[in-house]
Design a protein around this motif. Sequence first.
Motif, PDB file in Angstrom:
ATOM      1  N   SER A 188      51.232 107.784  14.106  1.00 51.83           N
ATOM      2  CA  SER A 188      49.878 107.931  14.633  1.00 51.83           C
ATOM      3  C   SER A 188      49.152 109.034  13.882  1.00 51.83           C
ATOM      4  N   THR A 240      38.298  98.084  15.010  1.00 48.45           N
ATOM      5  CA  THR A 240      38.898  99.408  15.173  1.00 48.45           C
ATOM      6  C   THR A 240      38.008 100.476  14.561  1.00 48.45           C
ATOM      7  N   ALA A 258      46.886 104.503  16.143  1.00 45.99           N
ATOM      8  CA  ALA A 258      48.298 104.181  15.944  1.00 45.99           C
ATOM      9  C   ALA A 258      48.395 103.706  14.493  1.00 45.99           C
ATOM     10  N   ASP A 266      45.625 100.614  19.127  1.00 45.63           N
ATOM     11  CA  ASP A 266      46.723 100.968  20.028  1.00 45.63           C
ATOM     12  C   ASP A 266      48.057 100.530  19.425  1.00 45.63           C
ATOM     13  N   ASP A 313      50.211  98.390  20.524  1.00 47.77           N
ATOM     14  CA  ASP A 313      50.478  96.956  20.574  1.00 47.77           C
ATOM     15  C   ASP A 313      49.970  96.271  19.311  1.00 47.77           C
TER      16      ASP A 313
END
Length: 204
Positions: free
Chosen positions: A4, A34, A47, A64, A66
């Motif tokens: 991250s 994003t 992330a 994120d 996921d």
Amino acid sequence: MIASLRGRVVGVRLDAAVIEVGGVGLVAYATPATLAGLRVGEPGELATSLVVREDSLTLYGFADADERDVFESVQTVSGVGPRLALAMLAVHTPDALRRAVAGEDLAALQRVPGIGRKGAQRIVLELADRLGAPATSAGGAPVTHAPSDRRGEVVEALVGLGWNTKAAEDAVARVAPADAGAVDASEVAAVLRGALRVLGGGRA
């Protein structure tokens, strides 16, 4: 592995952002959706997934964990590299990809630039047990959401690229008029590209 990034956003361009961490500016490639959530001069967090090649270290950023996990999973398919994996997430959300794979929806997968019918078939075959099931409601039905309008995200991305808010809003309005309906996540990239063409080379 860099999992991250958190720091000040010092630059946003069409395909990547630069985030300053400890005095070092790190470039992270990301989807337009994003990038639209990042503002120059403000704190940002992504992330990330670091792709290591013999001649390069390339960082990819996601809204994120996921999204990052799906990005890494789809690269296990033969012929799918990081750029194509990112394109898949630019067109589909992680759950939309899961539904496409689970339902063998080749047409949905072929909406991604660079994926033909054979590639879509290979993705369905090789990812069948790797992406997991899409999110479901308590009753077992897929979670559905009312369409959300992403025009604001496109405007924010243009502001981050250097245009003022009024110019950005006018450009988005020309590409996606209000009476044309909501702009969803899958359309953000196309609207952003169209708005950039409208704005041309004139910076505000």
